[in-house]
Design an enzyme around this catalytic site. Structure first.
Site, PDB file in Angstrom:
ATOM      1  N   CYS A  19     -10.919  -0.611   3.440  1.00 36.79           N
ATOM      2  CA  CYS A  19     -10.346  -0.490   4.586  1.00 36.79           C
ATOM      3  C   CYS A  19      -9.246   0.430   5.607  1.00 36.79           C
ATOM      4  O   CYS A  19      -8.942   1.515   4.168  1.00 36.79           O
ATOM      5  CB  CYS A  19      -9.285  -1.648   4.496  1.00 36.79           C
ATOM      6  N   ARG A  25       0.765  -1.221  -0.063  1.00 34.41           N
ATOM      7  CA  ARG A  25      -0.024   0.271  -0.287  1.00 34.41           C
ATOM      8  C   ARG A  25       0.874   1.078   0.125  1.00 34.41           C
ATOM      9  O   ARG A  25       0.385   2.383   0.702  1.00 34.41           O
ATOM     10  CB  ARG A  25      -1.081   0.346   1.748  1.00 34.41           C
TER      11      ARG A  25
HETATM   12  N1  EPU Z   1     -10.682 -10.117  11.430  1.00 32.40           N
HETATM   13  C1  EPU Z   1     -11.601  -9.658  12.621  1.00 32.40           C
HETATM   14  N2  EPU Z   1     -12.278  -8.518  12.806  1.00 32.40           N
HETATM   15  C2  EPU Z   1     -12.499  -8.320  12.121  1.00 32.40           C
HETATM   16  C3  EPU Z   1     -12.532  -8.126  10.886  1.00 32.40           C
HETATM   17  C4  EPU Z   1     -11.262  -9.426  10.975  1.00 32.40           C
HETATM   18  O1  EPU Z   1     -11.103 -10.515  13.375  1.00 32.40           O
HETATM   19  O2  EPU Z   1     -13.568  -6.854  12.329  1.00 32.40           O
HETATM   20  C5  EPU Z   1      -9.991 -10.993  11.313  1.00 32.40           C
HETATM   21  C6  EPU Z   1     -10.160 -11.975   9.923  1.00 32.40           C
HETATM   22  O3  EPU Z   1     -10.996 -13.308  10.374  1.00 32.40           O
HETATM   23  C7  EPU Z   1      -8.894 -12.470   9.603  1.00 32.40           C
HETATM   24  C8  EPU Z   1      -8.278 -11.158  10.197  1.00 32.40           C
HETATM   25  O4  EPU Z   1      -8.672 -10.063  10.899  1.00 32.40           O
HETATM   26  O5  EPU Z   1      -8.220 -13.552  10.744  1.00 32.40           O
HETATM   27  C9  EPU Z   1      -7.629 -10.660   7.968  1.00 32.40           C
HETATM   28  O6  EPU Z   1      -8.905 -10.202   7.584  1.00 32.40           O
HETATM   29  P1  EPU Z   1      -8.885 -10.092   6.331  1.00 32.40           P
HETATM   30  O7  EPU Z   1      -9.068 -11.561   5.606  1.00 32.40           O
HETATM   31  O8  EPU Z   1     -10.858  -9.739   6.601  1.00 32.40           O
HETATM   32  O9  EPU Z   1      -8.377  -9.386   5.299  1.00 32.40           O
HETATM   33  P2  EPU Z   1      -7.498  -8.396   5.902  1.00 32.40           P
HETATM   34  O10 EPU Z   1      -6.077  -8.212   6.542  1.00 32.40           O
HETATM   35  O11 EPU Z   1      -8.699  -7.191   7.565  1.00 32.40           O
HETATM   36  C10 EPU Z   1      -6.353  -7.213   3.366  1.00 32.40           C
HETATM   37  C11 EPU Z   1      -6.967  -6.389   2.810  1.00 32.40           C
HETATM   38  C12 EPU Z   1      -7.883  -6.034   1.865  1.00 32.40           C
HETATM   39  C13 EPU Z   1      -8.088  -7.415   1.616  1.00 32.40           C
HETATM   40  C14 EPU Z   1      -8.330  -8.594   1.311  1.00 32.40           C
HETATM   41  C15 EPU Z   1      -8.481  -9.173   0.956  1.00 32.40           C
HETATM   42  C16 EPU Z   1      -5.286  -4.054   3.883  1.00 32.40           C
HETATM   43  C17 EPU Z   1      -5.593  -3.458   4.728  1.00 32.40           C
HETATM   44  N3  EPU Z   1      -6.816  -4.563   3.637  1.00 32.40           N
HETATM   45  O12 EPU Z   1      -7.860  -6.555   4.192  1.00 32.40           O
HETATM   46  O13 EPU Z   1      -7.649  -4.647   1.071  1.00 32.40           O
HETATM   47  O14 EPU Z   1      -9.266  -6.730   0.181  1.00 32.40           O
HETATM   48  O15 EPU Z   1      -6.671  -8.512   2.444  1.00 32.40           O
HETATM   49  O16 EPU Z   1      -6.886  -9.821   0.270  1.00 32.40           O
HETATM   50  O17 EPU Z   1      -4.425  -5.170   3.595  1.00 32.40           O
HETATM   51  C18 EPU Z   1      -7.858  -1.991   0.940  1.00 32.40           C
HETATM   52  O18 EPU Z   1      -6.978  -2.344   1.060  1.00 32.40           O
HETATM   53  O19 EPU Z   1      -8.758  -1.537   0.725  1.00 32.40           O
HETATM   54  C19 EPU Z   1      -8.575  -3.284   1.570  1.00 32.40           C
HETATM   55  C20 EPU Z   1     -10.510  -3.679   1.641  1.00 32.40           C
END
Ligand code: EPU
Length: 271
Positions: free
Chosen positions: A191, A143
């Site tokens: 995000c 990012r």
């Molecule tokens: N989780 C929680 N609570 C929540 C949300 C998530 O406990 O409310 C936990 C999930 O259960 C999981 C972990 O956090 O164990 C990671 O969550 P998730 O798989 O949703 O991925 P993320 O790291 O939150 C990232 C990117 C997203 C992208 C997704 C899918 C970042 C900041 N976010 O989300 O990108 O779509 O992976 O690949 O890197 C963005 O950058 O705007 C974005 C949406």
């Protein structure tokens, strides 16, 4: 002032005009990773359109196809085109609402892949010069990029991989499924925070007790805590105040400082 520009020479003229008069200038993609202040923006905001948003196939070979894309092109349009052509490589961008230019500048992506993975080079206007820069020189990381705020990415060349129609359909479907827990159809900037090293911002925010909290109509999503959604008539200021509250709670609970992923525009004089 919002200006639509469809060719490089006009873009250079506008940039030089604004630069010589010290007028604030910026390019907006789809605005999907930006929080604009309630006061709006001063100066010139450019949208790339027409010739600066087209898709042009270049070299073809048995295994791949190089393609040149205007940076005003939406990711949705590019991915739909690649899919119909039987081309893979961009699946990691499925579901990201933005333009090619915005995606390069912010180094957009998911766990499946990032915009930089198949990017060969980008054409950039910086100061008075316009030219091609190898993808490896753009400082693309998680990012982030080293593309300056006064530089404009105008076009980009990607090398896409030929696949069978079944392979392409499968990889796009897998990418769509992988975004399963990400909120869709809500008003948000995706995000809000970057994931700190080896941690998930969403999980940290949930652990801090902020999931679902509101400030006016700004709300931390109940579906995914790293999304701040506009649940009604939230002002940009409400969103930002809620984001600050979330940062405070996470720092208090875990000692971790969350870094914003969303860009703030128009919050400072000339900003
Ligand atoms: N989780 C929680 N609570 C929540 C949300 C998530 O406990 O409310 C936990 C999930 O259960 C999981 C972990 O956090 O164990 C990671 O969550 P998730 O798989 O949703 O991925 P993320 O790291 O939150 C990232 C990117 C997203 C992208 C997704 C899918 C970042 C900041 N976010 O989300 O990108 O779509 O992976 O690949 O890197 C963005 O950058 O705007 C974005 C949406």
């Amino acid at each position: 002032m919002l200006v639509w520009i469809d060719n490089e020479s006009e873009l250079s003229q506008v940039w030089q005009y604004a630069s010589s008069r010290r007028i604030a200038r910026r390019v907006i993609g789809k605005g999907s990773n930006v929080l604009v202040s309630d006061r709006g923006l001063s100066g010139i905001t450019v949208k790339l359109t027409g010739n600066l948003s087209t898709i042009r196939p270049l070299d073809v070979s048995a295994g791949y196809l190089d393609v040149e894309v205007g940076c005003g092109c939406s990711l949705g349009k590019l991915l739909a085109w690649a899919r119909t052509q039987g081309l893979g490589g961009l699946e990691g961008l499925v579901g990201i609402p933005g333009t090619v230019g915005g995606a390069i500048k912010c180094s957009a992506g998911t766990k499946i892949g990032c915009i930089g993975d198949h990017l060969l080079e980008a054409r950039m206007l910086s100061r008075k010069r316009i030219g091609w820069h190898k993808a490896t020189k753009l400082g693309l990381g998680y990012r982030r990029s080293t593309i300056g705020s006064l530089s404009v990415v105008v076009s980009a060349r990607f090398r896409l991989v030929r696949k069978t129609s079944t392979e392409v359909a499968e990889s796009y479907e897998n990418a769509r499924k992988a975004r399963g827990n990400q909120p869709r159809g809500v008003r948000s900037a995706g995000c809000f925070f970057k994931n700190p090293k080896k941690r998930s911002a969403g999980a940290l925010i949930e652990a801090s007790g902020c999931k679902g909290i509101r400030l006016g109509d700004a709300m931390v999503s109940l579906q995914h805590a790293n999304y701040i959604v506009n649940a009604g008539k939230a002002k940009a200021q409400d969103i930002l105040r809620l984001a600050h509250k979330v940062m405070y709670c996470v720092r208090h609970q875990s000692g971790i400082h969350l870094e914003r992923e969303v860009e703030l525009w128009g919050w400072t004089r000339g900003g």
